[in-house]
Design a protein around this motif. Sequence first.
Motif, PDB file in Angstrom:
ATOM      1  N   UNK A 418       0.804  -1.220   0.000  1.00  0.00           N
ATOM      2  CA  UNK A 418       0.000   0.000   0.000  1.00  0.00           C
ATOM      3  C   UNK A 418       0.830   1.258   0.000  1.00  0.00           C
ATOM      4  N   UNK A 419       1.903   1.278   0.795  1.00  0.00           N
ATOM      5  CA  UNK A 419       2.743   2.484   0.873  1.00  0.00           C
ATOM      6  C   UNK A 419       3.433   2.749  -0.463  1.00  0.00           C
ATOM      7  N   UNK A 442      -7.173   1.326  -8.128  1.00  0.00           N
ATOM      8  CA  UNK A 442      -5.923   0.805  -7.582  1.00  0.00           C
ATOM      9  C   UNK A 442      -5.620   1.355  -6.210  1.00  0.00           C
ATOM     10  N   UNK A 443      -5.840   2.645  -6.002  1.00  0.00           N
ATOM     11  CA  UNK A 443      -5.554   3.263  -4.704  1.00  0.00           C
ATOM     12  C   UNK A 443      -6.464   2.707  -3.608  1.00  0.00           C
ATOM     13  N   UNK A 444      -7.757   2.585  -3.903  1.00  0.00           N
ATOM     14  CA  UNK A 444      -8.692   2.051  -2.909  1.00  0.00           C
ATOM     15  C   UNK A 444      -8.377   0.585  -2.609  1.00  0.00           C
ATOM     16  N   UNK A 447      -5.433   0.547  -0.293  1.00  0.00           N
ATOM     17  CA  UNK A 447      -5.856   0.881   1.079  1.00  0.00           C
ATOM     18  C   UNK A 447      -6.531  -0.321   1.736  1.00  0.00           C
ATOM     19  N   UNK A 448      -7.286  -1.070   0.938  1.00  0.00           N
ATOM     20  CA  UNK A 448      -7.984  -2.245   1.454  1.00  0.00           C
ATOM     21  C   UNK A 448      -6.994  -3.299   1.936  1.00  0.00           C
ATOM     22  N   UNK A 449      -6.020  -3.639   1.092  1.00  0.00           N
ATOM     23  CA  UNK A 449      -5.084  -4.707   1.434  1.00  0.00           C
ATOM     24  C   UNK A 449      -4.087  -4.297   2.504  1.00  0.00           C
ATOM     25  N   UNK A 704       1.575  -9.664   3.996  1.00  0.00           N
ATOM     26  CA  UNK A 704       0.283  -9.066   4.324  1.00  0.00           C
ATOM     27  C   UNK A 704       0.192  -8.651   5.789  1.00  0.00           C
ATOM     28  N   UNK A 705       1.196  -9.060   6.591  1.00  0.00           N
ATOM     29  CA  UNK A 705       1.134  -8.739   8.009  1.00  0.00           C
ATOM     30  C   UNK A 705      -0.054  -9.398   8.703  1.00  0.00           C
ATOM     31  N   UNK A 706      -0.451 -10.568   8.186  1.00  0.00           N
ATOM     32  CA  UNK A 706      -1.612 -11.315   8.714  1.00  0.00           C
ATOM     33  C   UNK A 706      -2.908 -10.529   8.562  1.00  0.00           C
TER      34      UNK A 706
END
Length: 708
Positions: A418-419, A442-444, A447-449, A704-706
């Motif tokens: 995301x970053x 793509x941006x949304x 933010x979701x993931x 994904x950081x869980x």
Amino acid sequence: MLVLRALFQKQNSLLKSSIITFAPALFTVPSKSLFGFAKYSKLIAPSYSSALSYHLKNGKIDEARAIFNKTQFPNVYLCTKMIAGYVEERRFSEALDVFDNMPMKDIVTWNMMMKGCFDCGEVEVGLKLFDEMPERNVISWTTLMNGLLKVGRVDEAEMLFSEMPMRDIAAWNAMIYGYFANGRVDDAMNLFDMMPSRNEISWTSIISGLDQHGRSDEALWIFAKMVRFGVLPTTSTFSSVITACVNVLDLYLGVQVHGYIVKLGCLYDEYVSASLITFYANCKKMNDSHKVFNEKLHMNVVVWTSLLTGYGSNSRHDEALNVMGDMFRNGVLPNRSSFTSALNSSSEMASVDQGKEIHGAAIKLGLDSDSFLGNSLVVMYSKCGNINDGIIIFKEISDKNIVSWNSVIVGCAQHGCGKWALTFFGQMIHAGVCPDDITFTGLLSACSHAGMLQKGRHFFEYLRQHEAIEVKLEHYSCMLDVLCRCGELEEAENLIRNMSVRANLSMWLSLLNGCRKHSNLDIAERVAKDIFSLDPDCSSAHVLLSNMYAYAGRWSDVARVRVQMKKRGTIKQPGCSWVTQKGVKHIFVSGDKSHPLSNKIYQKLEWLGEMLKKFGYVPDRRLALHDVEDEQREGVLSYHSERLAICFALINSAESTAITVMKNLRVCEDCHSAIKLIAKIVEREIVVRDSSRFHHFRDGFCSCGDYW
């Protein structure tokens, strides 16, 4: 010699015979056009003329100019050729220099230079030249009219057309073409009706123009009228007609046109063949496409690319890549469209090895700097799990366009980076590139993931207030996903029930999955009712609801849902995972023992099971979602398809290399925990793409950081 040049430029007819007599090696007989009697001539030795023509034909403009400079008396013919060469290379100032220094100019040269002005975007210079022309013909007027239409100055072109002292059929056709090019479809149709006479180009322009502006039905009606009037279609006409048949997906009419093409002997034209191949491919008749292709041995890259793209669009990606290989074997060099289609098939097969081979071939052909191809490479590497390589390719694209930026932003979003996605968005804005609806999708998604709730809300609110971009169903779906993943289920339910567009089944399922993730049965049961009102046989909803009841230990409700599924004949979509190696796709389902290497796979699986226990892994038996004993649930979890695919890849790939596994469903929490430890045990990176996103497992952690 200087004296001779001066006398020659003054057109001294008395000296004409002397020059011919005393310098036969330098001159041929002067053309009458220089003296007002004829049109063209070559006043240099034939070897100079042919050498100059050769260099111009092969794009060696500087070599051609060197020969031109050696010519002591360049005539109109030679100067015109030199001007045309510079115009083709878009070197306008040099073309104008040759024109300005010509001792004599005929009307052909004036027309050529004026056309060059418009081709190079020098409209005002072209207008000035038209005003200065000592004489004009219909070509002069048509050239100016075409130039004005090319830059969208339609009103001026219309006025010029009305003022033309004489109009030939080419002028009428040019005006019709210009109308279509500028979106003035009705004006083009009116002008066509007014034409005093028409030729096949007139009819073809109307057919092609109507089809390109979404009026394919009218285009086909015009074609029928053309045939009734006894006008024989050209190969260009047939290409446009077949394209119109593609757009309306009229198989019966297309087959009739195909028969007419055969009757007139136009089948072997390369572009007609390409159009027919595309037509049958779009009608899901790939066997017929291949029959058209096999009518003759084609060496035209357009025909091969049509077949390649056709196989890809019909999800026959193995055959698409075979066509790519056949192109090389037959000496047909692929173009950027060929490479793009082949890369798309590699992406769909998740075959990064074949994608890399195609990339290497593009580099050898010098196409690696092409932005169009670069965008496809970014998508291919991203879809095949190599986001880092995708970013490297993106950075090497010199001429980045909106597609380039969207490709890398969406790629980062798919991989949970995301970053990075937000960083690239900032660079995109700084570069002066305006975002479009795909950018915000793509941006949304990013933010979701990445769990960026506030950022997601900010982008969505900005989008709703942005008048230039329409808020589409995809944007609502992404925002809903942001809210569901972050546990804002009430806000998500409120969003889906108050949207400006009607929610589709996929969105309701996304909300139901969010309820499963956050164990909210109250909202889940309400959402399930809405889903079943749209699709009573929705297997995904039945399974999700059943799994939620099972997770909560409500086995009687699980039984009730399963009975309903059985009565309706609803079948659960089986989970499967696959690994692509050397172009071969190896597919696994849970508990599968049909693979030729099953014994080795299960031996590796047992070894991993022992190692997992040593690393402290404890199966989450609730996720087996079956009303059976704990030992049985643990066995069910151990044989999930992604674990079988990973074991296969471990015994069939070099140590330390990354493993990429694709899965058609969402990876379960237990497998996610297990794969983190497996990556640490085998000391490899394991990439798993499930229905939601990419997971990169390294050293006991996931990208994904869980959070997925």
